[in-house]
Enzyme design. Structure first.
Site, short mmCIF file in Angstrom:
data_model
loop_
_atom_site.label_atom_id
_atom_site.label_comp_id
_atom_site.label_asym_id
_atom_site.label_seq_id
_atom_site.Cartn_x
_atom_site.Cartn_y
_atom_site.Cartn_z
N GLY A 1 0.78 -1.23 0.00
CA GLY A 1 0.00 0.00 0.00
C GLY A 1 0.80 1.27 0.00
O GLY A 1 0.66 2.11 -0.89
N SER A 2 1.67 1.46 0.99
CA SER A 2 2.39 2.73 1.08
C SER A 2 3.72 2.66 0.34
O SER A 2 4.35 1.61 0.25
CB SER A 2 2.64 3.09 2.55
OG SER A 2 3.44 2.11 3.18
N GLU B 1 -0.25 6.36 -1.01
CA GLU B 1 -0.65 6.95 0.27
C GLU B 1 0.15 8.20 0.65
O GLU B 1 0.40 8.46 1.83
CB GLU B 1 -0.58 5.91 1.40
CG GLU B 1 -1.44 4.69 1.12
CD GLU B 1 -1.39 3.64 2.23
OE1 GLU B 1 -1.00 3.96 3.36
OE2 GLU B 1 -1.74 2.48 1.95
N ARG C 1 10.26 6.27 20.26
CA ARG C 1 9.10 6.36 19.37
C ARG C 1 7.84 6.66 20.18
O ARG C 1 7.51 5.95 21.12
CB ARG C 1 8.91 5.09 18.56
CG ARG C 1 7.65 5.12 17.70
CD ARG C 1 7.59 4.00 16.68
NE ARG C 1 6.28 3.86 16.10
CZ ARG C 1 5.72 4.70 15.22
NH1 ARG C 1 6.39 5.76 14.83
NH2 ARG C 1 4.52 4.49 14.73
N CYS D 1 0.23 -8.50 9.89
CA CYS D 1 1.65 -8.76 10.14
C CYS D 1 1.81 -9.27 11.57
O CYS D 1 1.91 -8.48 12.49
CB CYS D 1 2.51 -7.53 9.89
SG CYS D 1 1.77 -5.94 10.30
N GLU E 1 3.07 -11.23 6.65
CA GLU E 1 4.51 -11.03 6.82
C GLU E 1 5.16 -12.39 7.07
O GLU E 1 4.95 -12.99 8.11
CB GLU E 1 4.75 -10.09 8.01
CG GLU E 1 6.19 -9.73 8.25
CD GLU E 1 6.35 -8.72 9.37
OE1 GLU E 1 7.49 -8.34 9.65
OE2 GLU E 1 5.34 -8.30 9.96
N HIS F 1 11.56 -4.24 6.74
CA HIS F 1 12.17 -3.65 7.94
C HIS F 1 13.69 -3.55 7.82
O HIS F 1 14.34 -2.95 8.67
CB HIS F 1 11.79 -4.47 9.17
CG HIS F 1 10.32 -4.59 9.36
ND1 HIS F 1 9.53 -3.52 9.73
CD2 HIS F 1 9.47 -5.65 9.22
CE1 HIS F 1 8.27 -3.92 9.81
NE2 HIS F 1 8.21 -5.19 9.51
N CYS G 1 5.25 -5.82 4.16
CA CYS G 1 4.45 -4.71 4.68
C CYS G 1 4.57 -3.52 3.73
O CYS G 1 5.20 -3.62 2.68
CB CYS G 1 4.93 -4.31 6.08
SG CYS G 1 4.60 -5.53 7.37
#
Length: 760
Positions: free
Chosen positions: A437-438, A489, A520, A648, A670, A699, A731
């Site tokens: 998607g992104s 996106e 984060r 995922c 995933e 990742h 992902c």
């Protein structure tokens, strides 16, 4: 009689994420460790002052963490993983365990980070302790004792908090085979004895020992271990045994036999446990009642809480304490930083600083302070008013909810029939290629979004800029010859916040940050009213992207359960009701997308598993309504519209029935890091629909070779028929750069084409 008041912990990030920015400067080598430590010291002093000024009986120390409190405990116990150990542990050691190979400036050599996983059913993550049979434990990291000393010097009545020995062991993992980490308990207890002895020597009267696993359905061996553990560590310091996130109904009979001095229970998550706990509480024990919700943003109904606790106060006297339900680290820091909120909306909320005041105020009210009782009543009035507000509880949304029936959750045709329609309409090859998607969120996109939000860029100019990014993403995908495209996106800052900003019923904040892990932080939106879609959200972007290509364009939605799990929910209605409202809104979006010519629509649900209740006996009911919510959202799709979902997880076995029950035409998962082992759950279940196991670990900056991807696809084809396989990354690609993305996707497409030619 004076009611003791306290909290289980306070946010460590700072009002405006001061800790995050200092950490990241240090990791980049821009500041010295002394400057970082000063930021931490200032934050702790401010947190203690907040508690003291509100009138709490204790200032809680030991809740501050440079990265994560479980990791802090690991260093306290001298239990640093061997690959990171380098003499006496220091702050750089701690960061190395949490982050792995660190950037220059920290003096950290390369080594893999320890695993990270969810802290029970919250959105906080902890660093997983690693255990082997030869492990030893020794008090090593002095942070706890230094902070206790600092708080005492500032004149505070200190209550240290410490993660308990059984929870510490339980939350870790064995890194050797044929070994049970529980066998390490006697060695571990020696270190805990030393910790409590040091605290006693510092003049500490009470210590809060967190044992949140007492709210789980524990195996007998774990439950039995508590008696031995707490007999061994009994000391001159009084112990408040602390539980949270669920009831202690399964473990209460064991708890009341322990040689401790008090018990904390979470009456926000499980209010029904109060009567049983009061009835069974041993003579002389303290009961700490966690009535102020530490996991949400809502103002407490202090009037109702006072009425509820008054009989307990009458029975227990000073042995009733009032507290937050859990640590306030799960709440934003200070509501006063949100001047843009309307007075009405603001009157509904309480962030961590306000929750401290609530705890203190409720304590005074229970002591019979007439003014405090009046303030509680006034304070609770907005909560009562909100319950009858038509703009909160919308009759037309309620009517639609009440009309939900079983038929609303079902597609108009079974999968086999839908698959035939879709094959004809979509015309996709064997092993179709797509992405999740992104695409990369470049600095240019972020700068333009910031300029738009600050008013420096007009809506028209911003939309034109976004269309430029979408057109660029489409061109790149066509050049790669992917089979099913996405728009990338560019318009979305976050997969949940974007929908929260475009659905009625949500409130977003400016400084409503909470820690997710390390540095984060996330800023969850808040569900404040019945949710509805007032206008299409994604249709403009998807149809524009589709107009640029003859290939199929995939519409991208975030699923109802994920939006629910990653926002602050309402407390006045059930989570199921919120999920159903979201599902109905997304159902309308699905309908509009397909009417606009979008034939493939993805509804992401990465959080379905995360939403599982802590007690397994509650899983079935949750999964039923979670699955139904997804199906309500998807069921407006015509048979020829292909519904995808993405998940995922590292474990599917316990929810595979529910995953299948979603009845998505295609599920992408995933799997690259597990070398396709995760597919075994789908193979064993004989999963009937199409599946896209990830073949590119997004990742990692590493570019997977064409040969590596081929091998993964072949392994997948051994478990799932090739006719039902898709080829895709694990992902979304938001965090990667374009050069990495294009190189990896080129290899992905080439591998799929090669195997397609061999199989046709």
């Amino acid at each position: 009689m004076t009611t003791t008041t306290h909290i289980l912990g306070y946010p460590r990030i700072g009002e405006k994420r001061e800790l995050k920015f200092a950490q990241e400067k240090y990791w980049r080598g821009e500041i010295e460790q002394t400057e970082l430590k000063q930021v931490g010291a200032t934050l702790r002093e401010k947190n203690w002052a907040t508690q003291a000024e509100a009138g709490l009986s204790f200032a809680t120390a030991g809740d501050f963490a440079w990265y994560d409190h479980v990791l802090t405990t690991t260093l306290l116990l001298g239990h640093t993983p061997k690959r990171h150990a380098n003499g006496f542990p220091d702050l750089d050691t701690l960061f190395k365990v949490g982050r792995g190979q660190s950037q220059a400036g920290c003096g950290c050599s390369g080594a893999a980070a320890s695993d990270m996983t969810k802290w029970f059913n919250t959105n906080y993550h902890y660093i997983v302790p690693e255990f082997s049979k030869d492990d030893s434990f020794e008090v090593s990291w002095p942070q706890l004792f230094e902070e206790v000393n600092d708080a005492i010097k500032l004149g505070h009545n200190v209550k240290p908090v410490l993660l308990g020995p059984l929870s510490y062991l339980y939350l870790g993992k064995e890194i050797e085979e044929d070994f049970d980490r529980l066998t390490l308990l006697p060695r571990l207890l020696t270190a805990y004895q030393a910790i409590l002895s040091k605290l006693a020597n510092q003049g500490v009267e009470w210590v809060q020992i967190d044992e949140p696993i007492l709210s789980l359905e524990l195996e007998e061996k774990w439950g039995d271990a508590f008696k031995l553990a707490y007999q061994v560590i009994r000391s001159d310091v009084k112990v408040l045994l602390t539980t949270y996130f669920d009831s202690v109904s399964d473990t209460l009979d064991k708890i009341v036999e322990l040689p401790v001095d008090g018990l904390h229970i979470d009456l926000s998550a499980s209010p029904e446990q109060l009567d049983e706990v009061v009835e069974k509480l041993p003579q002389g024990w303290v009961l700490s009642a966690g009535v102020v919700n530490g996991r949400n943003v809502w103002r407490s109904d202090l009037s109702a809480q006072r009425e509820r606790l008054q009989p307990v106060k009458d029975k227990l006297g000073d042995n009733l304490w009032v507290a937050s339900s859990c640590s306030l680290l799960h709440s934003p820091v200070d509501l006063d930083l949100e001047p843009a909120l309307s007075d009405e909306v603001k009157s509904w909320f309480a962030f961590a600083k306000q929750k401290v005041t609530e705890v203190a105020l409720l304590g005074r009210a229970l002591d019979g302070d007439h003014n405090a009782i009046l303030v509680c009543d006034t304070y609770s009035q907005p909560i009562k008013d909100r319950k009858t507000a038509a703009h909160v509880n919308k009759p037309h949304v309620q009517a639609r909810l009440n009309s939900i029936s079983a038929s609303l959750t079902e597609r108009s045709a079974p999968y086999a029939e839908r698959a035939a329609h879709q094959a004809e309409v979509l015309g996709l090859p064997l092993l179709p290629t797509t992405t999740i998607g992104s695409f990369p969120q470049t600095s240019e996109i972020r700068v333009q979004r910031s300029a738009f939000r600050s008013g420096q860029l007009s809506t028209d100019d911003y939309h034109q800029a976004l269309k430029g990014h979408i057109a660029d993403a489409v061109r790149r995908q066509e050049a790669l010859d992917l089979d099913v495209l996405v728009h990338g996106e560019a318009e979305r800052n976050d997969m949940v916040e974007y929908f929260a900003e475009n659905l009625a019923g949500f409130q977003t904040t400016k400084f409503g940050w909470v820690q997710s892990y390390g540095s984060r932080c996330v800023k969850p939106a808040i569900v404040v009213a019945d949710i509805e879609r007032e206008k299409p959200i994604t249709v403009e972007w998807s149809t524009y992207a589709q107009s640029l290509t003859n290939k199929q364009m995939k519409g991208m939605l975030t699923g109802p359960v994920t939006i629910l799990c990653w926002t602050f929910p309402r407390e006045d209605i059930t989570r199921k009701a919120i999920a159903d409202q979201l599902a109905l809104a997304l159902r309308d979006e699905v309908s509009d997308l397909q009417q606009a010519g979008i034939n493939i629509i993805q509804i992401d649900e990465p959080a379905i598993r995360e939403g599982l209740p802590l007690k397994k006996r509650d899983h079935k009911a949750y999964l039923q309504w979670a699955v139904d919510a997804f199906k309500i959202a998807a069921a407006s799709a015509k048979p020829e519209t292909q519904i995808h979902t993405h998940m995922c997880y590292s474990e599917f076995n316990e929810i595979i029935d529910s995953v299948a029950a979603l009845d998505a035409d295609v599920i992408t998962i995933e799997t690259s890091r597990s070398n396709m082992e995760l597919l075994k759950a789908f193979e064993d279940f004989n999963y009937p629909n199409e599946i896209g196991p990830g073949v590119y670990d997004i990742h990692s900056p590493n570019i997977p070779s064409e040969e590596w991807i081929e091998e993964l696809i072949k392994k997948a084809a051994e478990k799932i028929p090739a006719q039902r396989l898709w080829v895709n990354p694990d992902c979304g690609l938001k965090t990667r750069n374009w050069s990495e993305t294009e190189a990896a996707l080129a290899n992905l497409v080439s591998a799929a084409k090669k195997l397609r030619a061999e199989l046709v």
